[in-house]
Write a protein that holds these residues in place. Sequence first.
Motif, short mmCIF file in Angstrom:
data_model
loop_
_atom_site.label_atom_id
_atom_site.label_comp_id
_atom_site.label_asym_id
_atom_site.label_seq_id
_atom_site.Cartn_x
_atom_site.Cartn_y
_atom_site.Cartn_z
N UNK A 172 -5.75 9.29 -1.61
CA UNK A 172 -4.43 8.84 -1.19
C UNK A 172 -4.46 7.36 -0.82
N UNK A 173 -5.43 6.98 0.00
CA UNK A 173 -5.53 5.59 0.43
C UNK A 173 -5.95 4.67 -0.71
N UNK A 174 -6.68 5.22 -1.66
CA UNK A 174 -7.04 4.44 -2.84
C UNK A 174 -5.78 3.96 -3.57
N UNK A 237 -12.70 -0.43 6.00
CA UNK A 237 -13.50 0.78 6.26
C UNK A 237 -13.14 1.86 5.25
N UNK A 238 -11.84 2.07 5.03
CA UNK A 238 -11.39 3.09 4.09
C UNK A 238 -11.85 2.78 2.67
N UNK A 239 -11.73 1.53 2.26
CA UNK A 239 -12.12 1.16 0.90
C UNK A 239 -13.63 1.33 0.68
N UNK A 259 -9.21 -4.35 -5.98
CA UNK A 259 -8.41 -4.18 -4.76
C UNK A 259 -9.26 -4.45 -3.52
N UNK A 260 -10.46 -3.89 -3.50
CA UNK A 260 -11.38 -4.08 -2.37
C UNK A 260 -11.68 -5.56 -2.17
N UNK A 261 -11.91 -6.26 -3.26
CA UNK A 261 -12.19 -7.70 -3.18
C UNK A 261 -11.01 -8.46 -2.57
N UNK A 262 -9.79 -8.07 -2.93
CA UNK A 262 -8.60 -8.74 -2.39
C UNK A 262 -8.48 -8.51 -0.88
#
Length: 309
Positions: A172-174, A237-239, A259-262
């Motif tokens: 979901x958070x992804x 943390x979630x990513x 997305x994580x990098x951003x």
Amino acid sequence: MKVGFIGLGTMGGNAAKNIIRAGFETYVFDLRREAAEPHIAMGASWADSPKALIDQVDCVVSMVFGPPHCEAVLKGENGMIHGDCAGKIWIDLTTSSPGFMRELTKDFVAKGGKPVDAPVTGSVDAAIRGDMPMFVGGEDAHVEEARPVIEAMGEVRKVGQYGNGYVAKLVNNQLWKIHATAIGEAMVTAKLAGIDPDVWWDVMKGGAADSFVMQHDVPSIFAGHYDPSFPLKLCLKDLALIKELMDATGTRSELTDACHDRFKEAGERYGVDAGEMTVCKLIEEDAGVTLQIEGDWVAPWEVPHDAVA
């Protein structure tokens, strides 16, 4: 049923208030004693530790930062495992690692405990109102026993065995984080090409581009606060947990990695306590435009509960 609540932060604190409002005899614990003052004023009792809390109640609800904090709640020096776990329900709302939590709870189960995972989605306003969608995993009998407590905080969405709630929350958070990242690029592109942000937002809703992020989070960009109720440190943390799950399943992750990098870039530029939607502020600043719009944008943390409206 007597209920204990561990973790009285932005989301957990509001969820605990709804348990008290529902009429449960409630005990609370947080590392910060002052966080419990509003709950005690509503009639809750203070417990000095997770062990002291589980000894007093039939059901414990926890909502802490991540896996190490869940471990401390259960197995720390004064953790629940050192108390009376027999027949007790543990409902964990934390965004955590499914594999880690399945291993962690084995000792709890061995002592007669009944684990249920029920991570939440939505935002702080859903926690205030008590209508959070909750991804609930666990044995059917345990879930049904826990249902009255869960429904005091939100909506039961059953996803199968224990641990599946954590899986559902992570994917979901992804999607949530990917969409949050993409919206900044889309909004800035539209503005530079001639569409005002408020017009863009109005015409995007209800179409193929619509989402919770579109409906709920864009106003935090317009308001210019970028929703600090969910800070970048939680997003990061979630990513990291999402990446761990994807690696464990062998799933391709190029979009999620970008997305994580951003989000990492936003954390470096604005600090990890800045709001989640600062991933869009990056695009604004780099393009030399602003997406702020005058308007009566009600912040999520300012939404009242019906009981106190």
